[in-house]
Enzyme design. Structure first.
Site, mmCIF file in Angstrom:
data_model
loop_
_atom_site.group_PDB
_atom_site.id
_atom_site.type_symbol
_atom_site.label_atom_id
_atom_site.label_comp_id
_atom_site.label_asym_id
_atom_site.label_seq_id
_atom_site.Cartn_x
_atom_site.Cartn_y
_atom_site.Cartn_z
ATOM 1 C CG LEU A 64 -1.944 -1.190 1.157
ATOM 2 C CD1 LEU A 64 -2.471 -1.551 2.531
ATOM 3 C CD2 LEU A 64 -3.070 -0.825 0.206
ATOM 4 N N PRO A 65 0.271 2.389 -0.490
ATOM 5 C CG PRO A 65 -1.115 3.912 -1.571
ATOM 6 C CD PRO A 65 -1.095 2.535 -0.994
ATOM 7 C CB THR A 94 8.279 1.715 2.677
ATOM 8 O OG1 THR A 94 8.852 0.826 1.730
ATOM 9 C CG2 THR A 94 9.359 2.324 3.546
ATOM 10 C CE LYS A 169 11.733 0.249 0.953
ATOM 11 N NZ LYS A 169 12.138 0.041 -0.422
ATOM 12 C CE LYS A 238 5.454 5.500 1.339
ATOM 13 N NZ LYS A 238 6.134 4.275 1.709
HETATM 14 P P1 NAD Z 1 1.049 2.291 -5.983
HETATM 15 O O1 NAD Z 1 0.469 3.616 -5.619
HETATM 16 O O2 NAD Z 1 1.425 2.013 -7.399
HETATM 17 O O3 NAD Z 1 0.053 1.117 -5.525
HETATM 18 C C1 NAD Z 1 -0.701 1.154 -4.358
HETATM 19 C C2 NAD Z 1 -2.007 0.401 -4.609
HETATM 20 O O4 NAD Z 1 -2.752 0.378 -3.380
HETATM 21 C C3 NAD Z 1 -2.906 1.059 -5.662
HETATM 22 O O5 NAD Z 1 -3.338 0.074 -6.575
HETATM 23 C C4 NAD Z 1 -4.069 1.628 -4.850
HETATM 24 O O6 NAD Z 1 -5.298 1.635 -5.559
HETATM 25 C C5 NAD Z 1 -4.126 0.664 -3.687
HETATM 26 N N1 NAD Z 1 -4.729 1.207 -2.472
HETATM 27 C C6 NAD Z 1 -4.488 2.410 -1.872
HETATM 28 N N2 NAD Z 1 -5.210 2.535 -0.752
HETATM 29 C C7 NAD Z 1 -5.934 1.380 -0.640
HETATM 30 C C8 NAD Z 1 -6.863 0.903 0.312
HETATM 31 N N3 NAD Z 1 -7.207 1.630 1.386
HETATM 32 N N4 NAD Z 1 -7.417 -0.315 0.099
HETATM 33 C C9 NAD Z 1 -7.080 -1.056 -0.996
HETATM 34 N N5 NAD Z 1 -6.197 -0.658 -1.922
HETATM 35 C C10 NAD Z 1 -5.635 0.550 -1.746
HETATM 36 O O7 NAD Z 1 2.313 2.112 -5.019
HETATM 37 P P2 NAD Z 1 3.587 1.146 -5.262
HETATM 38 O O8 NAD Z 1 4.630 1.878 -6.033
HETATM 39 O O9 NAD Z 1 3.101 -0.183 -5.709
HETATM 40 O O10 NAD Z 1 4.144 1.060 -3.752
HETATM 41 C C11 NAD Z 1 3.505 0.261 -2.762
HETATM 42 C C12 NAD Z 1 4.436 0.196 -1.548
HETATM 43 O O11 NAD Z 1 5.673 -0.411 -1.925
HETATM 44 C C13 NAD Z 1 4.786 1.582 -0.965
HETATM 45 O O12 NAD Z 1 4.858 1.485 0.435
HETATM 46 C C14 NAD Z 1 6.158 1.871 -1.558
HETATM 47 O O13 NAD Z 1 6.894 2.748 -0.735
HETATM 48 C C15 NAD Z 1 6.747 0.485 -1.598
HETATM 49 N N6 NAD Z 1 7.782 0.282 -2.624
HETATM 50 C C16 NAD Z 1 7.601 0.742 -3.899
HETATM 51 C C17 NAD Z 1 8.629 0.527 -4.845
HETATM 52 C C18 NAD Z 1 8.486 1.005 -6.262
HETATM 53 O O14 NAD Z 1 9.522 0.990 -6.968
HETATM 54 N N7 NAD Z 1 7.333 1.405 -6.738
HETATM 55 C C19 NAD Z 1 9.796 -0.167 -4.467
HETATM 56 C C20 NAD Z 1 9.916 -0.653 -3.177
HETATM 57 C C21 NAD Z 1 8.907 -0.419 -2.254
#
Ligand code: NAD
Length: 301
Positions: A64-65, A94, A169, A238
């Protein structure tokens, strides 16, 4: 294994797809219906809420974001905490150690286990199953979920203390955030004096300056000026803010981290939270009056 999966975004979707391809049965939920539908087409079952996921599976993973999203999905109304079948919540997001501990404590009151499991390695790593997966929580639950986590990357057990994988992390992402802005400053300096940025990146990658930004981000998304690496500036900021809070709560002063944090605050202000984090070079270019890479680089020379 039956697995619940909540949050099917840039990272969650490819991780969930890999789990299906490895033969696991997935029950999935996301606020975005189209993301759920795409996974159902690959063989997942759709759920109507985090609680519904937790009614149907013992192990619920989430990607989740925001801190608020993890807190709500895990412990809010219609959250995982209300599920009838669930035994453990594995947070791949994270969220920092303080939020992880808060979620841990709330779940513990309902006899639910929380495993922190933040990941590193980007969307490419999620697609290829080569993420670094950092896990903290009870060892026995770790052993239960490890076969599933092995599908998404290289798994490290950090310790039993809640939140410790989040600290790991944040240390990692501080270095990733630093690499992007420090490499941007170095390359912008070279371009300002007339160097070719593509040659600079080749030299850096053959020399001692090589880092994840010079190796991956510059060739893939900065030099071609596609700015589409797949990680939002808002998410990077973040993580940097969480790292600075973590350092403060430990009574540490981190000079480099604070300078990096100030630069990322400029990036989010100028480029917006939705921009790709590789856009961090743009305010640095603007201040220097040069453009790095693409056709514009030649025009600027
Ligand atoms: P993203 O925004 O692409 O995806 C998040 C998903 O969660 C979306 O599909 C959104 O619709 C859904 N969502 C949000 N609130 C919700 C809720 N209350 N109920 C159900 N679904 C909900 O984000 P991401 O890039 O996939 O990142 C996700 C996590 O992974 C974050 O914590 C980020 O810091 C971490 N992360 C991301 C990366 C990267 O390269 N993108 C790398 C490592 C870690």
């Amino acid at each position: 294994m039956e697995i619940g999966f909540i949050g099917l975004g840039n990272m969650g979707f490819p991780m969930a797809r890999r789990l299906i391809e490895a033969g696991h049965q997935l029950v999935v939920f996301d606020q975005r219906k189209e993301a759920v539908e795409r996974l159902v087409a690959l063989g997942a079952q759709a759920a109507s809420s985090p609680k519904d996921v937790a009614d149907r599976t013992e192990t619920v993973l989430a990607s989740l974001p925001s801190l608020q999203a993890s807190l709500e999905v895990a412990t809010g109304t219609d959250g995982v905490i209300e599920g009838r079948r669930v035994r453990r919540f594995v947070d791949l997001s994270t969220v920092g150690s303080h939020m992880a501990v808060r979620i841990h404590d709330l779940l513990a009151k309902h006899n639910l286990v929380q495993l922190d499991s933040p990941v590193s390695g980007g969307v490419g790593g999620a697609e290829k199953g080569t993420l670094a997966v950092m896990v903290s929580g009870p060892r026995a639950d770790f052993e239960t979920v490890k076969p599933a986590l092995d599908v998404i990357g290289k798994v490290f057990f950090i310790g039993e203390k809640p939140g410790s994988a989040q600290t790991m992390k944040l240390a990692n992402n501080l270095l990733s955030a630093t690499a992007v802005v420090a490499t941007s400053e170095a390359v912008v300096m070279g371009v300002k004096s007339g160097l070719d940025p593509a040659v600079m990146i080749d030299v850096i990658n053959a020399g001692s300056g090589m880092n994840t930004a010079s190796r991956d981000k510059f060739p893939r998304a900065i030099l071609p000026r596609s700015f589409d690496y797949g990680f939002a500036t808002g998410l990077m900021v973040k993580d940097v803010r969480l790292c600075l809070e973590e350092a403060k709560s430990l009574g540490l002063s981190m000079e480099v981290a604070e300078a990096v944090g100030r630069l990322w605050e400029v990036v989010i202000r100028e480029m917006g939270a939705e921009s790709d984090f590789t856009s961090a070079i743009k305010p640095i270019e603007k201040a220097a009056g040069v453009v790095v890479g693409g056709k514009a680089a030649h025009a600027a020379k």
